[in-house]
Structure formats: C-alpha cells, structure tokens
Design a protein around this motif. Structure first.
Motif, PDB file in Angstrom:
ATOM      1  N   UNK A   1      74.074  55.711  49.031  1.00  0.00           N
ATOM      2  CA  UNK A   1      73.364  54.722  48.205  1.00  0.00           C
ATOM      3  C   UNK A   1      72.484  55.432  47.180  1.00  0.00           C
ATOM      4  N   UNK A   2      71.758  56.467  47.623  1.00  0.00           N
ATOM      5  CA  UNK A   2      70.847  57.179  46.710  1.00  0.00           C
ATOM      6  C   UNK A   2      71.612  57.777  45.530  1.00  0.00           C
ATOM      7  N   UNK A   3      72.808  58.314  45.787  1.00  0.00           N
ATOM      8  CA  UNK A   3      73.576  58.992  44.734  1.00  0.00           C
ATOM      9  C   UNK A   3      74.368  58.033  43.843  1.00  0.00           C
ATOM     10  N   UNK A   4      74.402  56.751  44.189  1.00  0.00           N
ATOM     11  CA  UNK A   4      75.225  55.817  43.399  1.00  0.00           C
ATOM     12  C   UNK A   4      74.479  55.412  42.126  1.00  0.00           C
ATOM     13  N   UNK A   5      75.231  55.055  41.080  1.00  0.00           N
ATOM     14  CA  UNK A   5      74.568  54.713  39.816  1.00  0.00           C
ATOM     15  C   UNK A   5      73.717  53.442  39.910  1.00  0.00           C
ATOM     16  N   UNK A   6      72.712  53.362  39.053  1.00  0.00           N
ATOM     17  CA  UNK A   6      71.873  52.155  38.995  1.00  0.00           C
ATOM     18  C   UNK A   6      72.772  50.942  38.786  1.00  0.00           C
ATOM     19  N   UNK A   7      72.408  49.840  39.406  1.00  0.00           N
ATOM     20  CA  UNK A   7      73.197  48.617  39.267  1.00  0.00           C
ATOM     21  C   UNK A   7      74.270  48.468  40.345  1.00  0.00           C
TER      22      UNK A   7
ATOM     23  N   UNK B   1      65.650  51.859  46.942  1.00  0.00           N
ATOM     24  CA  UNK B   1      66.617  51.887  45.835  1.00  0.00           C
ATOM     25  C   UNK B   1      66.475  50.620  44.997  1.00  0.00           C
ATOM     26  N   UNK B   2      65.305  50.448  44.357  1.00  0.00           N
ATOM     27  CA  UNK B   2      65.067  49.182  43.640  1.00  0.00           C
ATOM     28  C   UNK B   2      66.001  48.962  42.451  1.00  0.00           C
ATOM     29  N   UNK B   3      66.650  50.036  41.991  1.00  0.00           N
ATOM     30  CA  UNK B   3      67.566  49.897  40.850  1.00  0.00           C
ATOM     31  C   UNK B   3      68.972  49.483  41.296  1.00  0.00           C
ATOM     32  N   UNK B   4      69.144  49.319  42.639  1.00  0.00           N
ATOM     33  CA  UNK B   4      70.454  48.893  43.162  1.00  0.00           C
ATOM     34  C   UNK B   4      70.249  47.662  44.025  1.00  0.00           C
ATOM     35  N   UNK B   5      71.333  47.004  44.347  1.00  0.00           N
ATOM     36  CA  UNK B   5      71.205  45.853  45.242  1.00  0.00           C
ATOM     37  C   UNK B   5      71.781  46.260  46.604  1.00  0.00           C
TER      38      UNK B   5
ATOM     39  N   UNK C   1      69.988  37.713  51.122  1.00  0.00           N
ATOM     40  CA  UNK C   1      68.558  37.468  51.300  1.00  0.00           C
ATOM     41  C   UNK C   1      67.834  38.716  51.753  1.00  0.00           C
ATOM     42  N   UNK C   2      68.577  39.809  51.827  1.00  0.00           N
ATOM     43  CA  UNK C   2      67.999  40.985  52.450  1.00  0.00           C
ATOM     44  C   UNK C   2      66.771  41.497  51.735  1.00  0.00           C
ATOM     45  N   UNK C   3      66.761  41.458  50.423  1.00  0.00           N
ATOM     46  CA  UNK C   3      65.630  42.024  49.693  1.00  0.00           C
ATOM     47  C   UNK C   3      64.337  41.314  50.085  1.00  0.00           C
ATOM     48  N   UNK C   4      64.400  40.044  50.479  1.00  0.00           N
ATOM     49  CA  UNK C   4      63.209  39.342  50.952  1.00  0.00           C
ATOM     50  C   UNK C   4      62.707  39.966  52.245  1.00  0.00           C
TER      51      UNK C   4
END
Ligand code: 13P
Ligand code: SF4
Length: 383
Positions: free
Chosen positions: A295-301, A320-324, A8-11
């Motif tokens: 986190x910043x350096x990790x691939x999208x997804x 990092x909206x492209x990652x969870x 639920x963190x993104x909320x």
C-alpha cells in the motif's frame, strides 16, 4: 463484532474502538483502562527501562500499544529482531503466545521474554495439539511414509509442535517465507507435512509451487488416520493439517466479487491465511509486512480492499491518506487474542520490570526449546 458497509472504513480510523474486553491474568494489579495518565506512565516506565528492554509489536496490535514498540513487524521480522538483540535483558512481546515462545527459544538464557497478557493465544495454534501430531506421524511411520516426508510448520504453532518439526528434519515457516520453506522441503524429501494452517499450505503448494489441488490431502486430527485412506496418503504430495485462522477464514470470494462490483479500480490485497478461492482471486497476496509495503509503495489515488486483521487495516487507512483503503469484509473483525494486549497490560508489565519483578515471563522447557530451535534456525537460514 458489528456490521459496517464496505467503504465505511475510513470512518473507523477516526477513533472508534469497539473492543473494550481486557485480559484478566493480573486482576487487581492492572491500572484501570480509564486511568487518565496511562500514556504518561507508559512513557515513564519505558524511559526507566531504557536499553535494558526491547518492545516488539506485531502489526495486529492496537494503536495504543504499537506506539510504544521499538520494532514493529510480521512474525518473521519480529523473530529475527528477537534473535539479533543479545544485549536486551527483557523482550516485551506485544503479540501472541507462540510469538513470545519463539522469541524465548531464539534469545540467550539470560534474557527474559514477557507477554503482557497470558491470555493472548492463537486459535489456529490451538488446532494442533502435540499428541495429535505425534499420532499422525506414527500413522505415517506405519505406512512407511515418514522417511521421505518433511514437516513444515507455520510459526503459528506451539513450541512443542516446533520441537516435533525440528526432531523430524523439518523447518518452521512464516507467511513471508512459506514458498522458500516448501521448496526447501521438496529438496529434502518427496512429501510435505504442512501444519497447522491448511490455507497457507494449500495456497503455497498450488499457487506458488504449481502443484495441483489433488496433490494435497487434508488430515483431520479428529478422525482415525486423519480420515484418509492408505492410498490417499501415499499418493499425496502435501498433507495439510486441518487448521485455520478464524479471522482470515471469514473473508469470502463473495466479498471479493462485491467490492469489485461496487468500487471501480479497486485492487484486492489479502493475507495468505485466507481461503484458497479468496487468495486465488486476489490481486496481491502477502504477509502483514508485505501488505504495508504494497500500500505504501502504490501511487496516490490507488484503491485497496484489504483482507486481514482490522487494527492493521485501520492504521493503513490512516497512514495513507492519499489512497483509499477499505476493509474487505462487511463485518468488523479484530483478532480478539491480539487485542488482549492493551495499554493497561503494557503499563503493568513495564512498571513491574522497573520495580524489579518480571511478570508473565514466557519460558519454554529446555528439552522442547532445543529441538524447536533447530527448526527455527533452519527457517532463519533459508536462502
Ligand atoms: P504475519 O507473519 O504475516 O505477520 O502473520 C501473523 C499472523 O498471525 C497472521 O494471522
Ligand atoms: Fe492466530 Fe489468526 Fe489471530 Fe493470527 S490473526 S494470531 S492466526 S487467530
């Protein structure tokens, strides 16, 4: 604190702020937190101070504060920044007390370090009192163990403990250089006295240097001779002080197992102040700066479950909206003392400086600062 499920963190990242508590070190002078013009006032005061001031922000600070930081960083990066900026008259430290003390020690006498709320302490630093550490050292002396023992003290400690460290041949470390500091210590002597964070000490000794768990003993400052026998002390390679971080101490192996079971492909990323079983089972371990970079350096997804303070994890999710990015624990957990620094305190501190009054200055006594600086400089000089 209140419960929230994994995932639920993104909320949380979308604007809810559950902590409204505020410091009271300047009651009556603080602008109310409801004042609609706080951001404008902060912008104006910051502009008026210009190059005379540098604002440092630790990664656990609230968004409302971090937006005004000239430099953000982990403890090591902020200590370096304070040591490097000789021309700033004021260092406004948005962090906790031990960080501001270290900045004062590393800056020149004409510079003033300001902590916007004096109630921003650290419960871990408070777990090692100077008299307790002196008493422990006297026990080691009595047993003939102090000569070959090198104190390594985590940055999260009072200036007095740093001074003890400097005076006894030791160095300070942070979460980003604990391994180097401990290796350095073993080049100087045969035993390490690590304080005050038992977890960082144990994780470094066992997981980085390859020592055995049995090589480490735990010194309980509330028991005679730390609760240890003569032979336990003599045999130990690392004596760990019985301190911990109440925020990171909450993460458990159960949290790690649960997130792995529920979220396929998740990687667990934690701070080394977490307990040994958590750190041992994590995929990646590092300081706050390293967590951000990972986190910043990790691939999208990529999917990350992060075990550290919540302001930082929320920001990681937002940036990092492209990652969870998930929070590793089921319950919300801020560092309540880091959170003491809020926008009203920052505005109050900056406007006071603009008006010619330095409020909440952190000044370490000269005698303590001298020895503490030796220990801090040994850290800054580590390869
Ligand atoms: P870092 O040096 O990793 O920023 O850690 C500071 C701290 O207080 C963690 O609890
Ligand atoms: Fe201290 Fe833990 Fe807060 Fe860091 S997170 S400042 S160690 S209480």
């Amino acid at each position: 604190m209140s419960g929230t499920g994994i995932g639920e963190l993104l909320l949380l990242g979308k604007g809810s702020d559950l902590l409204s508590e505020r410091g009271v070190s300047c009651t009556g002078e603080l602008p109310p937190s409801s004042a609609p013009d706080l951001v404008e006032r902060a912008e104006k005061a910051r502009k008026d101070l210009g190059e005379r001031a540098m604002v440092l922000g630790h990664h656990y600070q609230r968004d409302e504060v971090i937006q005004f930081a000239d430099i953000t960083g982990d403890s090591f990066k902020l200590a370096q920044a304070a040591a490097d900026r000789r021309d700033a008259e004021f260092i406004i430290f948005c962090g906790v007390h031990f960080m501001a003390e270290s900045a004062d020690i590393l800056t020149s006498p004409g510079q003033k370090v300001i902590l916007p709320d004096l109630a921003a302490g650290c419960s871990m630093a408070d777990m090692a009192a100077a008299n307790q550490v002196d008493e422990a050292w006297r026990c080691l002396e009595k047993l003939g163990q102090s000569k070959g023992t090198i104190p390594i003290t985590y940055m999260n400690s009072s200036a007095a403990i740093k001074a003890f460290t400097g005076a006894n041949g030791g160095a300070i470390c942070t979460s980003s250089n604990a391994e180097r500091a401990m290796r350095w210590a073993f080049e100087q002597g045969e035993k390490v006295f690590f304080l005050p964070d038992q977890h960082l000490g144990r994780n470094t000794a066992v997981l980085k240097l390859g020592l055995k768990l049995e090589d480490c003993v735990l010194w309980n400052p509330w028991k005679p001779q730390g609760g240890l026998t003569d032979s336990e002390i003599k045999r130990a390679k690392v004596i760990l002080w019985r301190g911990h971080c109440s925020v990171h101490g909450r993460f458990s192996l159960g949290n790690v197992e649960e997130v792995r079971a529920k979220v396929p492909g998740v990687k667990v990323l934690v701070h080394p102040e977490c307990k040994h079983d958590v750190v041992k089972s994590a995929d990646v371990v590092g300081s706050t700066e390293m967590i951000i970079k990972t986190v910043a350096d990790s691939p999208a997804g990529s999917i990350w479950a992060v075990g550290t303070e919540l302001n930082l994890v929320k920001r990681l999710a937002a940036s990092n909206p492209d990652k969870k990015v998930l929070f590793l624990d089921k319950t919300i957990c801020y560092c309540s003392t880091m959170n003491r620094i809020d926008l009203p305190h920052l505005v109050w501190a900056m406007e006071s400086l603009v008006g010619g009054k330095a409020v909440n200055q952190i000044k370490v006594a000269d005698g303590i600062a001298r020895d503490a600086k030796v220990a801090l400089q040994r850290m800054l000089a580590l390869p």
